[in-house]
Design a protein around this motif. Structure first.
Motif, PDB file in Angstrom:
ATOM      1  N   GLN A 114       0.772  -1.134   0.049  1.00  0.00           N
ATOM      2  CA  GLN A 114       0.231   0.116   0.121  1.00  0.00           C
ATOM      3  C   GLN A 114       1.030   1.300  -0.161  1.00  0.00           C
ATOM      4  O   GLN A 114       0.603   2.448  -0.755  1.00  0.00           O
ATOM      5  N   LEU A 115       1.994   1.426   0.685  1.00  0.00           N
ATOM      6  CA  LEU A 115       2.882   2.317   0.966  1.00  0.00           C
ATOM      7  C   LEU A 115       3.471   2.650  -0.356  1.00  0.00           C
ATOM      8  O   LEU A 115       3.756   3.781  -0.890  1.00  0.00           O
ATOM      9  N   GLU A 134       5.344   1.724 -13.166  1.00  0.00           N
ATOM     10  CA  GLU A 134       6.430   1.673 -12.458  1.00  0.00           C
ATOM     11  C   GLU A 134       6.475   0.414 -11.543  1.00  0.00           C
ATOM     12  O   GLU A 134       7.620   0.093 -11.340  1.00  0.00           O
ATOM     13  N   LEU A 135       5.161   0.137 -11.135  1.00  0.00           N
ATOM     14  CA  LEU A 135       5.262  -0.840 -10.194  1.00  0.00           C
ATOM     15  C   LEU A 135       4.851  -2.334 -10.796  1.00  0.00           C
ATOM     16  O   LEU A 135       4.728  -3.215 -10.107  1.00  0.00           O
ATOM     17  N   PHE A 136       4.695  -2.316 -12.088  1.00  0.00           N
ATOM     18  CA  PHE A 136       4.252  -3.674 -12.885  1.00  0.00           C
ATOM     19  C   PHE A 136       3.010  -4.287 -12.384  1.00  0.00           C
ATOM     20  O   PHE A 136       2.953  -5.325 -12.168  1.00  0.00           O
ATOM     21  N   LEU A 137       2.258  -3.264 -12.209  1.00  0.00           N
ATOM     22  CA  LEU A 137       0.814  -3.642 -11.619  1.00  0.00           C
ATOM     23  C   LEU A 137      -0.173  -3.231 -12.676  1.00  0.00           C
ATOM     24  O   LEU A 137       0.062  -2.288 -13.451  1.00  0.00           O
ATOM     25  N   SER A 138      -1.221  -3.706 -12.378  1.00  0.00           N
ATOM     26  CA  SER A 138      -2.534  -3.328 -13.458  1.00  0.00           C
ATOM     27  C   SER A 138      -3.085  -1.826 -12.574  1.00  0.00           C
ATOM     28  O   SER A 138      -2.773  -1.665 -11.338  1.00  0.00           O
ATOM     29  N   GLN A 139      -3.558  -0.661 -13.448  1.00  0.00           N
ATOM     30  CA  GLN A 139      -4.175   0.301 -12.794  1.00  0.00           C
ATOM     31  C   GLN A 139      -5.222   0.181 -11.634  1.00  0.00           C
ATOM     32  O   GLN A 139      -5.105   0.711 -10.512  1.00  0.00           O
ATOM     33  N   PRO A 140      -6.152  -0.704 -11.876  1.00  0.00           N
ATOM     34  CA  PRO A 140      -7.047  -1.137 -11.013  1.00  0.00           C
ATOM     35  C   PRO A 140      -6.545  -1.568  -9.688  1.00  0.00           C
ATOM     36  O   PRO A 140      -6.870  -1.255  -8.414  1.00  0.00           O
ATOM     37  N   ALA A 141      -5.189  -2.510  -9.817  1.00  0.00           N
ATOM     38  CA  ALA A 141      -4.577  -2.771  -8.626  1.00  0.00           C
ATOM     39  C   ALA A 141      -4.150  -1.746  -7.775  1.00  0.00           C
ATOM     40  O   ALA A 141      -4.322  -1.786  -6.491  1.00  0.00           O
ATOM     41  N   VAL A 142      -3.533  -0.821  -8.415  1.00  0.00           N
ATOM     42  CA  VAL A 142      -2.904   0.185  -7.771  1.00  0.00           C
ATOM     43  C   VAL A 142      -3.817   1.207  -7.063  1.00  0.00           C
ATOM     44  O   VAL A 142      -3.933   1.565  -5.719  1.00  0.00           O
ATOM     45  N   SER A 143      -5.215   1.339  -7.737  1.00  0.00           N
ATOM     46  CA  SER A 143      -6.239   2.052  -7.295  1.00  0.00           C
ATOM     47  C   SER A 143      -6.854   1.374  -5.706  1.00  0.00           C
ATOM     48  O   SER A 143      -7.004   2.130  -5.093  1.00  0.00           O
ATOM     49  N   ARG A 144      -7.025   0.149  -6.107  1.00  0.00           N
ATOM     50  CA  ARG A 144      -7.561  -0.505  -4.937  1.00  0.00           C
ATOM     51  C   ARG A 144      -6.531  -0.378  -3.659  1.00  0.00           C
ATOM     52  O   ARG A 144      -6.939  -0.241  -2.613  1.00  0.00           O
ATOM     53  N   LEU A 198      -5.768   1.934   1.521  1.00  0.00           N
ATOM     54  CA  LEU A 198      -4.925   2.623   2.626  1.00  0.00           C
ATOM     55  C   LEU A 198      -5.887   3.902   3.114  1.00  0.00           C
ATOM     56  O   LEU A 198      -5.703   4.065   4.232  1.00  0.00           O
ATOM     57  N   GLU A 199      -6.451   4.627   2.168  1.00  0.00           N
ATOM     58  CA  GLU A 199      -7.277   5.647   2.697  1.00  0.00           C
ATOM     59  C   GLU A 199      -8.411   5.288   3.631  1.00  0.00           C
ATOM     60  O   GLU A 199      -8.684   5.834   4.661  1.00  0.00           O
ATOM     61  N   ASN A 200      -9.078   4.010   3.351  1.00  0.00           N
ATOM     62  CA  ASN A 200      -9.999   3.406   4.174  1.00  0.00           C
ATOM     63  C   ASN A 200      -9.338   2.948   5.538  1.00  0.00           C
ATOM     64  O   ASN A 200     -10.128   3.444   6.394  1.00  0.00           O
ATOM     65  N   GLU A 201      -8.245   2.579   5.816  1.00  0.00           N
ATOM     66  CA  GLU A 201      -7.615   2.389   6.889  1.00  0.00           C
ATOM     67  C   GLU A 201      -7.421   3.576   7.730  1.00  0.00           C
ATOM     68  O   GLU A 201      -7.490   3.407   8.996  1.00  0.00           O
ATOM     69  N   ILE A 202      -6.852   4.467   7.063  1.00  0.00           N
ATOM     70  CA  ILE A 202      -6.684   5.782   7.900  1.00  0.00           C
ATOM     71  C   ILE A 202      -7.772   6.636   8.224  1.00  0.00           C
ATOM     72  O   ILE A 202      -7.846   7.155   9.084  1.00  0.00           O
ATOM     73  N   GLY A 203      -8.782   6.416   7.294  1.00  0.00           N
ATOM     74  CA  GLY A 203      -9.833   7.338   7.577  1.00  0.00           C
ATOM     75  C   GLY A 203      -9.950   8.648   6.932  1.00  0.00           C
ATOM     76  O   GLY A 203     -10.728   9.459   7.326  1.00  0.00           O
TER      77      GLY A 203
END
Length: 289
Positions: A5-6, A24-34, A39-44
């Protein structure tokens, strides 16, 4: 909160783009968005303000980014330390050099390194000098050793180690005059075209003496040395190749004032593994004695 997440958050913050962070992270865009949304949900708290294709950071996002950078930097440091500790226990070092350096320069260093660090594996590749740069570029060797400066050296770090002296050598008594030596001990045996030392030695020969006119061609330095020991011909050879024969008086030499540097090389901007650094340390220490 986890490391993935970080990392996703930091890349989005750095690039101001979810698609750019995904590449940059070799991930899909939806995976990065999730990961960012989780992280936003966890922090609130929201970390980014999304307006169409534009992304800006919130104040909580800017504060978190400072800590995320510090956490990820420390994690990278810990990973490197752990890898170094693993390397201390075992590892493989691959080095490359041409035929001459492989036979007459490197063996003493290989032996000393094995004596000090017996758990490491050493691999020596012998190739013509023109191939060594390619081996480095292809990641097939950690270090390469050259006699003389590499021709394709733009992307190489170079460390001169010592000088190899070339001398005129023959089986009989020598005068100080090169011309009479060449006449008295003919024929001149030309070093192989692909030897480590280039062709600077030809500057010391008369223009009339051409390789094409030589009655005998011997395509190895060892073969020339054997011929000289048999009482035949003369040549220009590296002094280290014939040091024992000179000490015993089997061959005679005169200095011609020609030296060639032995250079250790590795790719620029490369973080060398700990075993490789240990091997380089053994070379430096042995040469300084």
């Amino acid at each position: 909160m986890d490391i993935q997440q970080l990392r996703a958050f930091r890349e989005v913050a750095r690039l101001r783009s979810f698609s750019g962070a995904a590449k940059e992270l070799f991930l899909s865009q939806p995976a990065v968005s999730r990961q960012v949304s989780s992280l936003e949900n966890e922090i609130g708290l929201p970390l980014f303000v999304r307006m169409g294709n534009s992304i800006s950071m919130t104040d909580p996002g800017r504060r978190l980014l400072t800590y995320a950078d510090d956490i990820l930097h420390k994690l990278d440091q810990v990973t490197r330390v752990i890898q170094d500790l693993r390397d201390l226990e075992s590892g493989t070092i691959t080095i490359a050099a041409d035929d001459y350096l492989s036979k007459y320069f490197l063996p003493s260093f290989l032996g000393e390194f094995h004596r000090r660090y017996p758990n490491f594996q050493l691999r020596l590749i012998t190739e013509p000098q023109e191939r060594l740069t390619s081996l480095l570029a292809e990641g097939k060797t950690d270090l390469a050793f050259f006699c003389g400066e590499p021709k394709n050296n733009v992307h190489l770090t170079q460390e001169p180690l010592c000088m190899e002296e070339l001398c005129f050598v023959a089986p009989g008594l020598l005068s100080s005059d090169m011309a009479s030596n060449l006449e008295n001990h003919a024929p001149f045996l030309f070093p192989p075209d692909m030897s480590s030392f280039g062709e600077d030695y030809k500057l010391f020969l008369p223009e009339s003496l051409k390789h094409t006119n030589s009655p005998i061609s011997i395509e190895s330095l060892e073969g020339i040395r054997t011929a000289l020991l048999g009482g035949f011909g003369c040549s220009i050879l590296p002094k280290n190749l014939i040091r024992w024969e000179l000490e015993k008086g089997f061959l005679q030499s005169i200095s011609i004032g020609l030296e060639c540097p032995v250079i250790l090389t590795y790719p620029k901007d490369t973080r060398l593994a700990h075993p490789v650094l240990l091997f380089m340390g053994v070379i430096r220490k042995k040469l300084s004695v």
